[in-house]
Write a protein that holds these residues in place. Structure first.
Motif, mmCIF file in Angstrom:
data_model
loop_
_atom_site.group_PDB
_atom_site.id
_atom_site.type_symbol
_atom_site.label_atom_id
_atom_site.label_comp_id
_atom_site.label_asym_id
_atom_site.label_seq_id
_atom_site.Cartn_x
_atom_site.Cartn_y
_atom_site.Cartn_z
ATOM 1 N N UNK A 270 0.952 -1.254 -0.073
ATOM 2 C CA UNK A 270 -0.024 -0.087 0.112
ATOM 3 C C UNK A 270 0.843 1.079 0.090
ATOM 4 N N UNK A 271 0.231 2.570 -0.408
ATOM 5 C CA UNK A 271 1.159 3.791 -0.370
ATOM 6 C C UNK A 271 1.427 4.132 1.015
ATOM 7 N N UNK A 272 2.316 4.621 1.227
ATOM 8 C CA UNK A 272 2.690 5.362 2.533
ATOM 9 C C UNK A 272 1.896 6.633 2.788
ATOM 10 N N UNK A 273 1.602 7.062 4.038
ATOM 11 C CA UNK A 273 0.842 8.259 4.295
ATOM 12 C C UNK A 273 1.527 9.432 3.385
ATOM 13 N N UNK A 274 2.854 9.537 3.268
ATOM 14 C CA UNK A 274 3.660 10.410 2.803
ATOM 15 C C UNK A 274 3.365 10.383 1.108
ATOM 16 N N UNK A 275 3.208 9.270 0.549
ATOM 17 C CA UNK A 275 3.046 9.129 -0.927
ATOM 18 C C UNK A 275 1.550 9.585 -1.163
ATOM 19 N N UNK A 276 0.458 9.256 -0.181
ATOM 20 C CA UNK A 276 -0.884 9.668 -0.408
ATOM 21 C C UNK A 276 -0.992 11.235 -0.396
ATOM 22 N N UNK A 277 -0.237 11.892 0.537
ATOM 23 C CA UNK A 277 -0.213 13.235 0.685
ATOM 24 C C UNK A 277 0.278 13.700 -0.748
ATOM 25 N N UNK A 278 1.488 13.354 -0.937
ATOM 26 C CA UNK A 278 2.045 13.782 -2.402
ATOM 27 C C UNK A 278 0.741 13.979 -3.382
ATOM 28 N N UNK A 279 0.098 12.942 -3.598
ATOM 29 C CA UNK A 279 -0.752 12.783 -4.655
ATOM 30 C C UNK A 279 -1.940 13.734 -4.455
ATOM 31 N N UNK A 280 -2.565 13.806 -3.228
ATOM 32 C CA UNK A 280 -3.416 14.755 -2.772
ATOM 33 C C UNK A 280 -3.050 16.170 -3.183
ATOM 34 N N UNK A 281 -1.802 16.495 -2.821
ATOM 35 C CA UNK A 281 -1.363 17.904 -2.948
ATOM 36 C C UNK A 281 -1.338 18.419 -4.547
ATOM 37 N N UNK A 282 -0.874 17.146 -5.205
ATOM 38 C CA UNK A 282 -1.088 17.398 -6.772
ATOM 39 C C UNK A 282 -2.378 17.751 -7.370
ATOM 40 N N UNK A 283 -3.279 16.608 -6.744
ATOM 41 C CA UNK A 283 -4.592 16.896 -7.251
ATOM 42 C C UNK A 283 -5.566 17.987 -6.773
ATOM 43 N N UNK A 284 -5.024 18.502 -5.569
ATOM 44 C CA UNK A 284 -5.723 19.846 -4.888
ATOM 45 C C UNK A 284 -5.575 20.969 -5.749
ATOM 46 N N UNK A 285 -4.507 20.958 -6.838
ATOM 47 C CA UNK A 285 -4.394 21.988 -7.804
ATOM 48 C C UNK A 285 -5.714 22.194 -8.701
ATOM 49 N N UNK A 286 -6.426 20.855 -8.722
ATOM 50 C CA UNK A 286 -7.746 20.812 -9.716
ATOM 51 C C UNK A 286 -8.969 20.760 -9.081
ATOM 52 N N UNK A 287 -8.942 20.035 -7.874
ATOM 53 C CA UNK A 287 -10.317 19.742 -7.316
ATOM 54 C C UNK A 287 -9.930 19.694 -5.536
ATOM 55 N N UNK A 288 -10.953 20.069 -4.812
ATOM 56 C CA UNK A 288 -10.666 19.929 -3.326
ATOM 57 C C UNK A 288 -10.504 18.541 -3.266
ATOM 58 N N UNK A 289 -9.922 18.324 -1.900
ATOM 59 C CA UNK A 289 -9.494 16.770 -1.594
ATOM 60 C C UNK A 289 -10.124 16.519 -0.043
#
Length: 318
Positions: A270-289
């Motif tokens: 599974x992805x680590x919490x840090x990996x998940x946060x990184x993806x969330x930060x990238x996606x937050x440029x386009x849509x709220x998380x």
């Protein structure tokens, strides 16, 4: 509260949740500003999955009336009676529509913070007519509860008018890819209109219907959340494309869920919490998380992270 959240979301393209000088809240859909009306804003503020603040104040009840599924995800194993597991697809018992309504009666007698009643499985809600019968009964007896559905989206375009007529106000669609080349690695098969599709062909049908369904739901002022399972080595670098696409269709929020390694993906860590946060930060440029998900069971009751379904599942009728 909501306007401050909207301005802090950081979205920068279509799909951005923005406020104008009069503090009205909009979502940009394909370059057009579409305002949220007061009724929609109230529903967001009272739904624990759509508002981080609401999850501390209000609860939900999931009714497990939909056992059949029409796709096979490579991360999904649906088991009943797994009382110690907290994940989608799990329930202690499948209920009939009449039993589901009785469950709501029992819960509301003892719990007064429930705002949302939902069907989220354990299979695909739109593939089970029991889902629609349940909501018909609930609309009659509990019109004050928000009605919510979670779906894989395969049947969403053809059932969207049924959902709208039943007063479904919030909708969760699981979209793991918007490219069939990636989707074929996630789904073993798709059952659609009496035929089984595999590989890229099945993924293409599913993705097209998901995106069309989201678009049609937004047209009907149904508020859309998109769940996306983060699968390392499979779609981890693609999820930002999902975020970009669903934002342009007018989805309100995205929930990135870490993979639970099981079934055909049991070998993927599974992805680590840090990996998940990184993806969330990238996606937050386009849509709220969504950052407060607790991966709810199909029979969950209570506030997020404070489930009380055991109080009702384990009781014996006298």
């Amino acid at each position: 509260m909501l306007n401050a959240e909207a301005r802090a979301s950081g979205a920068s393209e279509s799909g951005e949740i923005v406020s104008d000088e009069n503090e009205r809240v909009f979502v940009e859909v394909e370059g057009r500003k579409v305002p949220f009306d007061p009724t929609q804003l109230r529903k967001i503020q009272e739904h624990p999955c759509f508002s981080k603040e609401a999850c501390h104040l209000f609860g939900r009840i999931h009714l497990p009336v939909a056992p059949k599924c029409n796709i096979q995800c490579n991360y999904c194993i649906r088991k009943f009676d797994c009382v110690n597991e907290s994940r989608p697809g799990v329930t202690s018992k499948v209920l009939t529509p009449a039993e589901a309504v009785e469950r709501v009666r029992e819960v509301l007698k003892r719990v007064h913070y429930i705002k949302v009643v939902a069907v989220a499985g354990p299979g695909e809600p739109l593939f089970n007519e029991e889902t629609f019968e349940t909501f018909r009964l609930l609309k009659e007896e509990f019109p004050f509860l928000l009605r919510c559905v979670s779906t894989n989206g395969l049947l969403l375009p053809e059932r969207i008018d049924d959902l709208h007529s039943l007063g479904i106000s919030t909708l969760t669609v699981t979209v793991n890819a918007v490219d069939p080349e990636i989707g074929k690695e996630i789904y073993s098969f798709v059952l659609y209109k009496g035929k089984r599709y595999e590989g890229e062909e099945g993924a293409k049908i599913l993705i097209e219907n998901q995106l069309e369904g989201i678009k049609e739901a937004v047209k009907r002022k149904i508020i859309v959340k998109v769940n996306t399972v983060l699968i390392p080595t499979v779609n981890d670098r693609h999820i930002v494309d999902v975020a970009r696409k669903i934002s342009r269709l007018g989805a309100y929020i995205q929930n990135i869920i870490p993979l639970i390694p099981q079934f055909k993906f049991a070998h993927i860590p599974p992805p680590s919490p840090a990996e998940k946060r990184k993806v969330q930060e990238e996606c937050a440029k386009f849509i709220r998380q969504m950052v407060h998900c607790r991966r709810c069971r199909a029979d969950a009751i209570g506030k997020l992270g404070k489930d009380i379904q055991h109080m009702f599942n384990n009781e014996k009728k006298t």
